[in-house]
Design an enzyme around this catalytic site. Structure first.
Site, mmCIF file in Angstrom:
data_model
loop_
_atom_site.group_PDB
_atom_site.id
_atom_site.type_symbol
_atom_site.label_atom_id
_atom_site.label_comp_id
_atom_site.label_asym_id
_atom_site.label_seq_id
_atom_site.Cartn_x
_atom_site.Cartn_y
_atom_site.Cartn_z
ATOM 1 C CB SER A 131 -0.857 -0.017 1.272
ATOM 2 O OG SER A 131 -1.339 1.271 1.556
ATOM 3 C CD GLU A 133 -2.056 5.449 4.490
ATOM 4 O OE1 GLU A 133 -1.773 5.605 5.690
ATOM 5 O OE2 GLU A 133 -2.339 6.400 3.742
ATOM 6 C CE1 TYR A 155 -4.052 -1.614 5.570
ATOM 7 C CE2 TYR A 155 -2.983 0.377 4.766
ATOM 8 C CZ TYR A 155 -3.596 -0.827 4.521
ATOM 9 O OH TYR A 155 -3.751 -1.272 3.230
HETATM 10 O O1 F7E Z 1 -8.725 8.403 3.665
HETATM 11 C C1 F7E Z 1 -8.946 11.922 4.757
HETATM 12 C C2 F7E Z 1 -8.097 10.984 5.578
HETATM 13 O O2 F7E Z 1 -9.856 6.419 4.659
HETATM 14 C C3 F7E Z 1 -8.154 9.215 2.660
HETATM 15 C C4 F7E Z 1 -7.121 2.319 2.256
HETATM 16 O O3 F7E Z 1 -7.629 1.577 1.170
HETATM 17 O O4 F7E Z 1 -5.870 3.702 0.774
HETATM 18 C C5 F7E Z 1 -6.823 3.748 1.822
HETATM 19 O O5 F7E Z 1 -6.319 4.450 2.944
HETATM 20 C C6 F7E Z 1 -7.815 10.594 3.221
HETATM 21 C C7 F7E Z 1 -7.055 10.571 4.555
HETATM 22 O O6 F7E Z 1 -8.150 6.132 2.791
HETATM 23 C C8 F7E Z 1 -12.281 11.813 6.156
HETATM 24 O O7 F7E Z 1 -7.562 11.656 6.729
HETATM 25 C C9 F7E Z 1 -10.876 13.336 5.524
HETATM 26 O O8 F7E Z 1 -6.024 11.531 4.520
HETATM 27 O O9 F7E Z 1 -10.345 7.041 2.266
HETATM 28 P P1 F7E Z 1 -9.375 6.976 3.365
HETATM 29 P P2 F7E Z 1 -6.621 5.983 3.242
HETATM 30 O O10 F7E Z 1 -6.457 6.170 4.702
HETATM 31 O O11 F7E Z 1 -5.802 6.849 2.353
HETATM 32 C C10 F7E Z 1 -4.619 3.082 1.080
HETATM 33 C C11 F7E Z 1 -3.790 3.054 -0.168
HETATM 34 C C12 F7E Z 1 -4.776 1.764 1.729
HETATM 35 O O12 F7E Z 1 -3.973 0.863 1.555
HETATM 36 C C13 F7E Z 1 -5.860 1.645 2.761
HETATM 37 O O13 F7E Z 1 -6.160 0.297 3.037
HETATM 38 O O14 F7E Z 1 -9.038 11.272 3.488
HETATM 39 N N1 F7E Z 1 -10.295 12.130 5.308
HETATM 40 N N2 F7E Z 1 -12.077 13.154 6.065
HETATM 41 C C14 F7E Z 1 -11.153 11.164 5.670
HETATM 42 N N3 F7E Z 1 -11.045 9.799 5.628
HETATM 43 C C15 F7E Z 1 -12.116 9.097 6.060
HETATM 44 N N4 F7E Z 1 -12.054 7.740 5.994
HETATM 45 N N5 F7E Z 1 -13.253 9.694 6.559
HETATM 46 C C16 F7E Z 1 -13.381 11.055 6.623
HETATM 47 O O15 F7E Z 1 -14.410 11.566 7.069
#
Ligand code: F7E
Length: 332
Positions: A131, A133, A155
């Site tokens: 990932s 991440e 993670y």
């Molecule tokens: O967040 C911001 C949050 O939860 C993206 C997984 O598939 O991709 C994914 O991980 C961004 C972050 O994905 C909210 O802070 C703002 O900066 O959609 P996300 P992620 O954490 O990038 C990677 C490649 C993986 O491998 C993972 O398994 O958006 N954000 N406001 C928010 N995020 C969430 N979830 N909810 C909010 O309200």
């Protein structure tokens, strides 16, 4: 000479990527097997909703990443040409809330699975779902296969460990193990807690009058978003190469969460600024501010090319959610 049918095992087949990958492999003639956990409360309809349309064309096996014996039994009794290890605790905030479960599932689960394959069928080619991440606090923009890892969540740390486990099985036992370092990839099948799906369904519900606001966390975070259907094709290409290797898979474009809101709300002719607000409740203890990938190696060596643009992705997600929630409004 009869052509040998390839048999693929997909862990995480009920998830977004697993379901697209299963469709892709079926379409090119594979026999597809999936691994799914037994759960105390089955909720069958919801758990299998992404693969319900292909259920009669795949074989499901019961096993758990937390239980080595169940994985060993599975691979000792069934022969596979390829194994795609996609299953994981993949929601970053949950990895802060329950770090131990995330580590156990993502790190030990990966080791159990590949070690079992090494012991009984080392010829099986393995894909590990790395990932972006893993890059975390980046020192270099864009990130490629040479960029150092500095993960910012349990993670991310678990994925770095899995990545090194896969590499070490390759180097120590000559196994065909490849890792994809996939940047964010989304679709209408994305889980509702991830930001893109939250925004797409928020825009749809507000447009339909089912909700009045959308509360998010950090609107300035930037991600390189692509479509999951494009990204699973890259996974499969990696296992068709003569030699195993690691590849970044990304669109090469980054956008902020705010940009995603603007694009999604404009699909329904609304101005996101009238409805979206930020609340510290959704902020993370350590944020990854910006991720942008350079997929030159995947393009050149695998011949991989994504079909979806950012706009296509946003539109498909919003249209799907409009359709889904308009039926709900009608039922209500
Ligand atoms: O967040 C911001 C949050 O939860 C993206 C997984 O598939 O991709 C994914 O991980 C961004 C972050 O994905 C909210 O802070 C703002 O900066 O959609 P996300 P992620 O954490 O990038 C990677 C490649 C993986 O491998 C993972 O398994 O958006 N954000 N406001 C928010 N995020 C969430 N979830 N909810 C909010 O309200």
């Amino acid at each position: 000479m009869p052509i040998e049918v390839k048999r693929a095992l997909i862990t995480g087949i009920t998830g977004q990527d697993g379901s697209y990958l299963a469709e892709h492999l079926l379409s090119v003639g594979y026999q597809v097997h999936g691994m799914a956990r037994r759960v105390a409360i089955p909720e069958t309809e919801d758990r299998f909703k992404r693969i319900s349309h292909i259920m009669d064309r795949i074989t499901l096996h019961s096993a758990s990443l937390e239980n080595y014996a169940s994985l060993y039994r599975l691979v000792a009794n069934q022969e596979f040409t390829e194994c795609y290890h996609l299953a994981a605790q993949s929601f970053v905030p949950d990895s802060f809330a329950d770090e131990f479960t995330s580590m156990e599932t993502n790190v030990l689960g990966t080791q159990y699975l590949i070690a079992a394959l090494r012991d009984v069928q080392p010829e099986c080619r393995v894909y590990f779902a790395g990932s972006s991440e893993m890059f975390g606090e980046v020192r270099q923009v864009p990130q490629d296969e040479q960029t150092n890892f500095h993960p910012r969540s349990p993670y991310g740390i678990s994925k770095v460990a899995g990545f090194h486990l896969a590499r070490n099985f390759r180097e120590a036992y000559d196994m065909h193990c490849s890792s994809g370092i996939l940047f964010n990839h989304e679709s209408p099948r994305r889980g509702s807690e991830f930001v893109t799906r939250k925004i797409a369904s928020g825009a749809a519900k507000i447009f339909l009058g089912l909700e009045t606001e959308l509360v998010l966390g950090n609107l300035e975070a930037r991600r390189d978003w692509g479509h999951a259907a494009d990204y699973v094709a890259a996974m499969s290409l990696m296992l068709q190469q003569d030699d195993p290797d690691d590849y970044v898979v990304a669109s090469g474009e980054d956008h902020s969460v705010r940009d995603f809101c603007e694009a999604a709300f404009s699909c329904v002719d609304l101005d996101y600024r009238d409805y979206v607000r930020s609340d510290p409740r959704f902020m993370r203890p350590a944020e990854v501010s910006r991720l942008l990938g350079d997929a030159t190696k995947a393009r050149e060596k695998l011949g991989w090319q994504p079909k979806y643009t950012f706009q296509d992705l946003v539109r498909e997600m919003v249209e799907h959610d409009l359709d889904m929630w308009s039926k709900y409004r009608y039922i209500r």
